[in-house]
Structures are given as structure tokens and as C-alpha cells.
Write a protein that holds these residues in place. Sequence first.
Motif, PDB file in Angstrom:
ATOM      1  N   ARG A 144      -1.248  -0.189  11.521  1.00  0.00           N
ATOM      2  CA  ARG A 144      -1.190  -1.313  12.439  1.00  0.00           C
ATOM      3  C   ARG A 144       0.183  -1.329  13.123  1.00  0.00           C
ATOM      4  O   ARG A 144       1.197  -0.973  12.524  1.00  0.00           O
ATOM      5  CB  ARG A 144      -1.419  -2.642  11.712  1.00  0.00           C
ATOM      6  CG  ARG A 144      -2.841  -2.840  11.235  1.00  0.00           C
ATOM      7  CD  ARG A 144      -3.809  -3.016  12.398  1.00  0.00           C
ATOM      8  NE  ARG A 144      -5.187  -3.209  11.961  1.00  0.00           N
ATOM      9  CZ  ARG A 144      -6.081  -2.236  11.859  1.00  0.00           C
ATOM     10  NH1 ARG A 144      -5.740  -0.984  12.153  1.00  0.00           N
ATOM     11  NH2 ARG A 144      -7.321  -2.489  11.482  1.00  0.00           N
TER      12      ARG A 144
ATOM     13  N   THR B 231       0.917   2.402   6.351  1.00  0.00           N
ATOM     14  CA  THR B 231       0.138   2.082   5.155  1.00  0.00           C
ATOM     15  C   THR B 231      -1.161   1.375   5.503  1.00  0.00           C
ATOM     16  O   THR B 231      -2.113   1.412   4.730  1.00  0.00           O
ATOM     17  CB  THR B 231       0.945   1.197   4.179  1.00  0.00           C
ATOM     18  OG1 THR B 231       1.162  -0.088   4.766  1.00  0.00           O
ATOM     19  CG2 THR B 231       2.289   1.848   3.854  1.00  0.00           C
ATOM     20  N   ARG B 232      -1.210   0.705   6.687  1.00  0.00           N
ATOM     21  CA  ARG B 232      -2.445   0.066   7.131  1.00  0.00           C
ATOM     22  C   ARG B 232      -2.801   0.480   8.554  1.00  0.00           C
ATOM     23  O   ARG B 232      -3.790   0.023   9.105  1.00  0.00           O
ATOM     24  CB  ARG B 232      -2.341  -1.461   7.057  1.00  0.00           C
ATOM     25  CG  ARG B 232      -1.172  -2.065   7.838  1.00  0.00           C
ATOM     26  CD  ARG B 232      -1.312  -3.593   7.983  1.00  0.00           C
ATOM     27  NE  ARG B 232      -1.602  -4.267   6.765  1.00  0.00           N
ATOM     28  CZ  ARG B 232      -0.711  -4.840   5.970  1.00  0.00           C
ATOM     29  NH1 ARG B 232       0.575  -4.764   6.275  1.00  0.00           N
ATOM     30  NH2 ARG B 232      -1.076  -5.460   4.873  1.00  0.00           N
TER      31      ARG B 232
ATOM     32  N   SER C 174      -6.771 -10.028   5.897  1.00  0.00           N
ATOM     33  CA  SER C 174      -8.072  -9.410   6.113  1.00  0.00           C
ATOM     34  C   SER C 174      -9.027 -10.447   6.694  1.00  0.00           C
ATOM     35  O   SER C 174      -9.325 -11.456   6.054  1.00  0.00           O
ATOM     36  CB  SER C 174      -8.642  -8.857   4.804  1.00  0.00           C
ATOM     37  OG  SER C 174      -9.915  -8.301   5.013  1.00  0.00           O
TER      38      SER C 174
ATOM     39  N   ASP D 215      -8.011  -5.651   8.790  1.00  0.00           N
ATOM     40  CA  ASP D 215      -6.645  -6.164   8.732  1.00  0.00           C
ATOM     41  C   ASP D 215      -6.163  -6.532  10.131  1.00  0.00           C
ATOM     42  O   ASP D 215      -6.108  -5.678  11.025  1.00  0.00           O
ATOM     43  CB  ASP D 215      -5.708  -5.114   8.129  1.00  0.00           C
ATOM     44  CG  ASP D 215      -5.678  -5.169   6.621  1.00  0.00           C
ATOM     45  OD1 ASP D 215      -6.476  -5.930   6.039  1.00  0.00           O
ATOM     46  OD2 ASP D 215      -4.851  -4.457   6.018  1.00  0.00           O
TER      47      ASP D 215
ATOM     48  N   ARG E 163       0.830  -1.186   0.000  1.00  0.00           N
ATOM     49  CA  ARG E 163       0.000   0.000   0.000  1.00  0.00           C
ATOM     50  C   ARG E 163       0.872   1.246   0.000  1.00  0.00           C
ATOM     51  O   ARG E 163       2.012   1.234   0.433  1.00  0.00           O
ATOM     52  CB  ARG E 163      -0.907  -0.001   1.231  1.00  0.00           C
ATOM     53  CG  ARG E 163      -1.783  -1.237   1.332  1.00  0.00           C
ATOM     54  CD  ARG E 163      -2.691  -1.134   2.535  1.00  0.00           C
ATOM     55  NE  ARG E 163      -3.533  -2.325   2.664  1.00  0.00           N
ATOM     56  CZ  ARG E 163      -4.498  -2.452   3.553  1.00  0.00           C
ATOM     57  NH1 ARG E 163      -4.749  -1.467   4.397  1.00  0.00           N
ATOM     58  NH2 ARG E 163      -5.219  -3.547   3.613  1.00  0.00           N
TER      59      ARG E 163
END
Length: 243
Positions: free
Chosen positions: A168, A165-166, A192, A197, A14
Motif C-alpha cells: 500500500r 508488507t501490505r 481491513s 486493507d 507483517r
Amino acid sequence: MTGSGCATSKPLARALPDQFPNHSATEIGEFLRQGTDTLRAYSAESNAAIASAMGSGHFTARTRHRRNDTMRVDVTVQFGIEASRILFTPDSFYVYDRIKNTVYHGDISNAARLLPTPWISPELFLDVLGFPDTDIGPEWTVTADSTRYYLTNETGRISLFVDPTRWRIERLEMRTDDNRLVEQKSYLDFRSFDGLDLPSRIVIRRPVDKISATIQHRAIDLNPESIDLTFPVKDDATYVPIN
């Protein structure tokens, strides 16, 4: 947020958010909490390997957990034999050894005397899903390299490695004042699950307690319509308190 709970294939790489690397600690904390408020319960099928001073073992765990309430874990060993059932409540724990027909029980603070549990977080519900119990505020220090953020709390004892990017946490480290590692948790292989995620593999090290563990989630069902937290025990079972 319900569904089969099976993980999809790993997402493609991502792009970094436009504001990177200039997010504040408060902003990062808000992004990390997104999606957690709606989580009420989950069930999970996981493989686990734990090594401690008490011994080591591999097993399969079926976990059912209702937030701020009760967690039940059914432990299956080689050849599919259900060896034990474990129940955690906010203030107590119960371990039913089905082979010995014995229930060990006590205050939750004494659980570590019987179980080499890899988790010591008070917010176990989120921690198991990859959201460690951290209260990120403006006093945290933020640095960055070309791909991720690094956050350190005001005491210097807690450090977070964050994938922007996520949004996390990839790693959490807890240290003493003299920089000795107390606990390290790595959150790996994100997939996912029901559209959220989550790490499918969690590796935990607690050198001070001589505990290491790897938990591999095969399936997670978030907010299932029903969740069975009953704790069946034979009528003639022996009860042993752990003090």
C-alpha cells in the motif's frame, strides 16, 4: 466483496516479502493494483475537516460512488443537520444548499471555484479509497531503506512511499520542477474493510492552493448490492450556474 464495511482491528506487523528490496518498479506497480479491478462501487461514512482560503469546517460525509460514473456526498454539520448534497458526474457538478434551497451547478472543471475539494485526481474513485492515480512503469526509479520502497517518476515530480508488507502507498508527493511541494497525501491507520486493507485516515496538503484536509473513514462498504445516487431537490429550488 460485500459486507458491513466496518473496520477490523489493526493488523499485526507483517513480514517483509522475500524479494525485498529487489522488486522492480513494474512489479511494485502490479502489487499495488491487486484487488482494485473488482471494485465497482462503495459507500462510506466519514468525518472530514477542511481548511482553505475560503474558510474551514468540520462535517460528516456520507459518500456513495459508482466507478467511472457518479459520486453523491451528503454533508451533515453540527446537531445532525443535513446542510448540503453534492453530486459529481464525469463532466458536471451540482451542490444543493438545503438551507438556501439553491442548487449551484457547472462544468466539473469549475468545481474548485465553489468547493475547496482536497482531491484533484482524475481517478477520484480509487483515490478516496487510498489508491492514488499513478501509472507506475519501468522508467520509475526505485530505492529502499530497511522497511519500505521509495519510487520517483521519470520527471522527478511524483514520489511514492510504499509499504511492501501490505503493498500500500503510505504517502504521495507531487512537486514542481524547482522542487516546490504542490500536493502531499498521507494514507494512515490501515484497517481491513471487507477483507481489503485500506487507510482509515487520509491527510491531504496542497500548499499552493492553501488547502489542507483530513478524512477519517468510520465505515466503508465495498461493492454494495445497491447504491442510491438519486439527487432529490425541492421543486421551487433556485438554480445558479458556476462559470
